[in-house]
Motif scaffolding. Structure first.
Motif, PDB file in Angstrom:
ATOM      1  N   GLN A 293       4.078  -2.295  -8.698  1.00 46.34           N
ATOM      2  CA  GLN A 293       4.512  -1.123  -7.935  1.00 46.34           C
ATOM      3  C   GLN A 293       3.729  -0.915  -6.633  1.00 46.34           C
ATOM      4  OE1 GLN A 293       6.551   1.953 -11.039  1.00 46.34           O
ATOM      5  NE2 GLN A 293       4.353   1.679 -11.335  1.00 46.34           N
ATOM      6  N   PRO A 294       2.399  -1.067  -6.631  1.00 48.41           N
ATOM      7  CA  PRO A 294       1.680  -0.881  -5.365  1.00 48.41           C
ATOM      8  C   PRO A 294       2.109  -1.871  -4.284  1.00 48.41           C
ATOM      9  CG  PRO A 294       0.170  -0.743  -7.234  1.00 48.41           C
ATOM     10  CD  PRO A 294       1.470  -1.236  -7.770  1.00 48.41           C
ATOM     11  N   GLU A 295       2.278  -3.153  -4.632  1.00 47.90           N
ATOM     12  CA  GLU A 295       2.661  -4.128  -3.620  1.00 47.90           C
ATOM     13  C   GLU A 295       4.115  -3.955  -3.194  1.00 47.90           C
ATOM     14  OE1 GLU A 295       3.716  -8.319  -5.202  1.00 47.90           O
ATOM     15  OE2 GLU A 295       2.201  -7.580  -6.613  1.00 47.90           O
ATOM     16  N   ILE A 296       4.972  -3.523  -4.119  1.00 50.09           N
ATOM     17  CA  ILE A 296       6.361  -3.260  -3.758  1.00 50.09           C
ATOM     18  C   ILE A 296       6.440  -2.089  -2.788  1.00 50.09           C
ATOM     19  CG2 ILE A 296       8.546  -2.346  -4.655  1.00 50.09           C
ATOM     20  CD1 ILE A 296       8.260  -5.330  -5.065  1.00 50.09           C
ATOM     21  N   MET A 297       5.612  -1.069  -3.008  1.00 54.68           N
ATOM     22  CA  MET A 297       5.630   0.052  -2.078  1.00 54.68           C
ATOM     23  C   MET A 297       5.160  -0.384  -0.694  1.00 54.68           C
ATOM     24  SD  MET A 297       6.645   3.156  -1.973  1.00 54.68           S
ATOM     25  CE  MET A 297       6.530   3.967  -3.565  1.00 54.68           C
ATOM     26  N   ALA A 298       4.168  -1.276  -0.635  1.00 55.84           N
ATOM     27  CA  ALA A 298       3.737  -1.814   0.659  1.00 55.84           C
ATOM     28  C   ALA A 298       4.885  -2.570   1.331  1.00 55.84           C
ATOM     29  CB  ALA A 298       2.528  -2.731   0.470  1.00 55.84           C
ATOM     30  N   TRP A 299       5.599  -3.359   0.557  1.00 60.29           N
ATOM     31  CA  TRP A 299       6.744  -4.113   1.090  1.00 60.29           C
ATOM     32  C   TRP A 299       7.816  -3.142   1.590  1.00 60.29           C
ATOM     33  CZ3 TRP A 299      11.974  -4.921   0.352  1.00 60.29           C
ATOM     34  CH2 TRP A 299      12.506  -6.124   0.843  1.00 60.29           C
ATOM     35  N   ASN A 300       8.091  -2.098   0.805  1.00 61.64           N
ATOM     36  CA  ASN A 300       9.078  -1.101   1.211  1.00 61.64           C
ATOM     37  C   ASN A 300       8.668  -0.421   2.522  1.00 61.64           C
ATOM     38  OD1 ASN A 300      10.610  -1.644  -1.056  1.00 61.64           O
ATOM     39  ND2 ASN A 300       9.923   0.157  -2.195  1.00 61.64           N
ATOM     40  N   LEU A 301       7.389  -0.098   2.647  1.00 65.25           N
ATOM     41  CA  LEU A 301       6.910   0.525   3.879  1.00 65.25           C
ATOM     42  C   LEU A 301       7.091  -0.404   5.083  1.00 65.25           C
ATOM     43  CD1 LEU A 301       3.732   2.261   2.468  1.00 65.25           C
ATOM     44  CD2 LEU A 301       5.559   3.440   3.723  1.00 65.25           C
ATOM     45  N   ALA A 302       6.876  -1.682   4.877  1.00 62.79           N
ATOM     46  CA  ALA A 302       7.084  -2.640   5.964  1.00 62.79           C
ATOM     47  C   ALA A 302       8.550  -2.654   6.400  1.00 62.79           C
ATOM     48  CB  ALA A 302       6.634  -4.028   5.537  1.00 62.79           C
ATOM     49  N   ARG A 303       9.467  -2.513   5.432  1.00 58.91           N
ATOM     50  CA  ARG A 303      10.889  -2.480   5.777  1.00 58.91           C
ATOM     51  C   ARG A 303      11.247  -1.179   6.499  1.00 58.91           C
ATOM     52  NH1 ARG A 303       9.300  -6.340   4.082  1.00 58.91           N
ATOM     53  NH2 ARG A 303       9.084  -6.528   6.348  1.00 58.91           N
ATOM     54  N   LEU A 304      10.620  -0.081   6.121  1.00 57.22           N
ATOM     55  CA  LEU A 304      10.808   1.160   6.873  1.00 57.22           C
ATOM     56  C   LEU A 304      10.292   0.983   8.291  1.00 57.22           C
ATOM     57  CD1 LEU A 304      11.443   4.195   7.167  1.00 57.22           C
ATOM     58  CD2 LEU A 304       9.185   4.669   6.200  1.00 57.22           C
ATOM     59  N   GLY A 305       9.153   0.310   8.422  1.00 58.81           N
ATOM     60  CA  GLY A 305       8.611   0.042   9.750  1.00 58.81           C
ATOM     61  C   GLY A 305       9.558  -0.780  10.599  1.00 58.81           C
ATOM     62  N   ASP A 306      10.211  -1.750   9.974  1.00 53.01           N
ATOM     63  CA  ASP A 306      11.193  -2.553  10.715  1.00 53.01           C
ATOM     64  C   ASP A 306      12.275  -1.657  11.315  1.00 53.01           C
ATOM     65  OD1 ASP A 306       9.802  -4.807   9.932  1.00 53.01           O
ATOM     66  OD2 ASP A 306      11.187  -5.311   8.297  1.00 53.01           O
ATOM     67  N   ALA A 307      12.739  -0.690  10.536  1.00 58.16           N
ATOM     68  CA  ALA A 307      13.798   0.201  11.015  1.00 58.16           C
ATOM     69  C   ALA A 307      13.300   1.113  12.129  1.00 58.16           C
ATOM     70  CB  ALA A 307      14.334   1.038   9.850  1.00 58.16           C
ATOM     71  N   LEU A 308      12.038   1.521  12.043  1.00 61.58           N
ATOM     72  CA  LEU A 308      11.449   2.420  13.034  1.00 61.58           C
ATOM     73  C   LEU A 308      10.940   1.687  14.270  1.00 61.58           C
ATOM     74  CD1 LEU A 308       9.338   4.754  10.713  1.00 61.58           C
ATOM     75  CD2 LEU A 308      11.213   5.490  12.198  1.00 61.58           C
ATOM     76  N   ALA A 309      10.930   0.374  14.251  1.00 60.37           N
ATOM     77  CA  ALA A 309      10.259  -0.428  15.281  1.00 60.37           C
ATOM     78  C   ALA A 309      10.567  -0.004  16.714  1.00 60.37           C
ATOM     79  CB  ALA A 309      10.576  -1.914  15.076  1.00 60.37           C
ATOM     80  N   PRO A 310      11.812   0.295  17.082  1.00 56.72           N
ATOM     81  CA  PRO A 310      12.063   0.684  18.479  1.00 56.72           C
ATOM     82  C   PRO A 310      11.309   1.933  18.912  1.00 56.72           C
ATOM     83  CG  PRO A 310      14.115   0.111  17.375  1.00 56.72           C
ATOM     84  CD  PRO A 310      13.062   0.175  16.309  1.00 56.72           C
ATOM     85  N   LEU A 311      10.861   2.742  17.955  1.00 61.23           N
ATOM     86  CA  LEU A 311      10.130   3.965  18.264  1.00 61.23           C
ATOM     87  C   LEU A 311       8.618   3.768  18.182  1.00 61.23           C
ATOM     88  CD1 LEU A 311      12.206   6.577  16.221  1.00 61.23           C
ATOM     89  CD2 LEU A 311      12.606   5.748  18.547  1.00 61.23           C
TER      90      LEU A 311
END
Length: 487
Positions: A293-311
């Motif tokens: 779960q901890p590493e999956i949450m890190a992976w999920n956060l990275a994917r959120l970052g991908d979506a936010l990248a233009p900002l």
């Protein structure tokens, strides 16, 4: 007595219409025979709802999705998400609707209905059965009592429907739940597919205004938003791990940006400790096992970052650096919060001597399949000199004596652990999987007594040993336990 009506707003529907669709395929209201099964009067009082409203016919119809209350504009939210690591560009509320928002003494809250029928986003029939809705009601109340940020359940209402699930007829129900927000990581992941940078900014601004207002005063508000979301999930994940909670389907569409636990489908609490355990019937490769779960949450956060990248940066390289730094900050904060949480479980204040004791304790529990919850709770007695409950847990698993346990207990007691700290952070009573399963089976037959009894127990998880019958503190049979997502 005249009951005041509850006023709703439609902030999300008004500000972000691109992220919603009609909550029903057609405008015809279903023919329901409504009956309130569970009403959360404690939550209603905390939210400052008008006295008596939750018991009114207006509430019954509004929370079943039959009648739209004043000020509400129900919508089905649209989002994307990674499910088992595979990106789905369009997901969303396929059997749910955001009824609207209400203003409370704690701020603005969403009221969301689950099981109200098919929408344009449906992947199944759109209805929900009594059992899964009662599971979410009970487990979310347990999580709240355990101090874990969570969506909470306001009501479960039987609809009178008969649903077919795997060839079995089950009674239908709607769950009404509240949250600081139902925005998910997947809400942001949906936006890049639209090519609308303005929508991404509006969504980010809405998230800041609603959940993280301090970010608006930062030099880089969207970076501050991302950092705040990451920090909230460091705390949340540490909470899950300290309690032995396994979410079950930790896809990005099931993770809120508010840091509240959401979607209690195939979730479970660990009985006999196994860090590799998972319970979901559809998690074929144990992607969302307890220890992952901890590493999956890190992976999920990275994917959120991908979506936010233009900002997040003027160039892709600058944005990627922000994403990497933020995910690393999550990893570091999670490690710190986990250490603090397990140090407290040992009854200690100093983390330095606690760290090796924590890891050795977990290895002992795993090696001998010791009940996770009972072990930590029993340390309160051991701290006062009575080691019998701890040793009995090992004896029950066929371990007559253990030199490793003897050494561990001696080193731990030498640090003078506090029984009071241990009792304050280690629950004795959790939603035991076998008891919840039995209660839901009975509920499907119209008998809600076991569910209500278990609900009362889990609302007081730190109660003294004799506060509830002993069966509520005991692990279930040593059998493989499987949970299902409810769809």
């Amino acid at each position: 007595m005249t009951v005041r009506t509850l006023h709703f707003t439609s902030e999300f529907a008004t500000l972000l219409p691109e992220l919603s669709v009609s909550p029903r395929v057609d405008d015809a209201a279903p023919e329901f025979e409504l009956q309130a099964i569970e009403l959360n009067h404690e939550l209603a009082a905390e939210l400052g709802l008008p006295p008596g409203w939750l018991d009114s016919d207006e509430a019954l119809q509004a929370l079943a999705g039959v009648r739209t209350p004043a000020g509400a504009q129900p919508v089905a939210q649209v989002y994307a998400g990674h499910q088992w690591g595979v990106f789905k560009p369009v997901l969303g509320d396929g059997r749910a609707q955001l009824l609207g928002e209400i203003d409370t003494p704690q701020g603005r809250y969403d009221v969301h209905l689950k099981g109200t029928g098919p929408t344009q986003l449906s992947r199944v029939d759109g209805w929900a059965a009594v059992g899964p809705m009662l599971r979410e009601f009970l487990v979310s109340e347990a999580m709240h009592a355990l101090g874990v940020p969570t969506t909470r359940s306001l009501a479960v209402i039987a609809t009178g429907q008969h649903l077919e699930r795997d060839g079995v007829q089950l009674p239908g129900a709607v769950l009404a739940r509240v949250a600081r927000s139902h925005l998910r990581f997947g809400s942001f992941q949906y936006v890049p597919g639209t090519g609308d940078l303005g929508l991404l900014r509006r969504l980010g601004d809405h998230a800041i205004q609603r959940l993280y207002p301090d970010a608006a005063r930062a030099a880089h508000p969207y970076r501050a938003l991302f950092a705040s979301i990451a920090s909230s999930h460091a705390r949340l994940t540490a909470d899950w791990m300290r309690l032995g909670f396994v979410h079950g389907v930790l896809s990005t569409d099931n993770v809120t940006i508010s840091g509240e636990t959401i979607d209690y489908g195939p979730c479970a609490f660990i009985d006999r400790y196994d860090p590799t355990v998972w319970y979901s019937s559809i998690d074929e490769h144990a992607r969302y096992a307890y220890e992952r779960q901890p590493e999956i949450m890190a992976w999920n956060l990275a994917r959120l970052g991908d979506a936010l990248a233009p900002l997040l940066g003027e160039t892709p390289a600058e944005a990627q650096q922000v994403i990497d730094d933020t995910v690393q900050a999550y990893i570091d904060e999670y490690a710190e919060r986990r250490l603090e949480a397990f140090t407290a479980k040992l009854g200690l204040r100093d983390t330095s001597p606690a760290q090796p004791l924590i890891e050795r304790a977990l290895r002992l529990l795993a090696a001998h399949s010791i009940d996770f919850t009972s072990f930590w709770a029993a340390l309160a007695d051991a701290a006062k000199g009575n080691e019998a409950p701890v040793r009995e847990a090992f004896t029950a698993q066929g371990v007559a004596g253990s030199a490793l346990l003897d050494t561990w207990l001696a080193e731990w007691r030498a640090l003078q652990p506090s029984p009071e700290i241990i009792r304050s952070v280690n629950p004795r009573f959790i939603p035991r999987n076998h008891l919840l399963d039995a209660a839901l089976t009975a509920a499907n037959q119209g008998d809600f007594d076991a569910h209500r009894e278990l609900l009362e127990v889990v609302r007081h998880p730190y109660a003294a040993p004799g506060a509830h019958p002993a069966k509520f503190a005991e692990p279930g049979p040593d059998l493989e336990f499987v949970t299902f997502c409810g769809t």
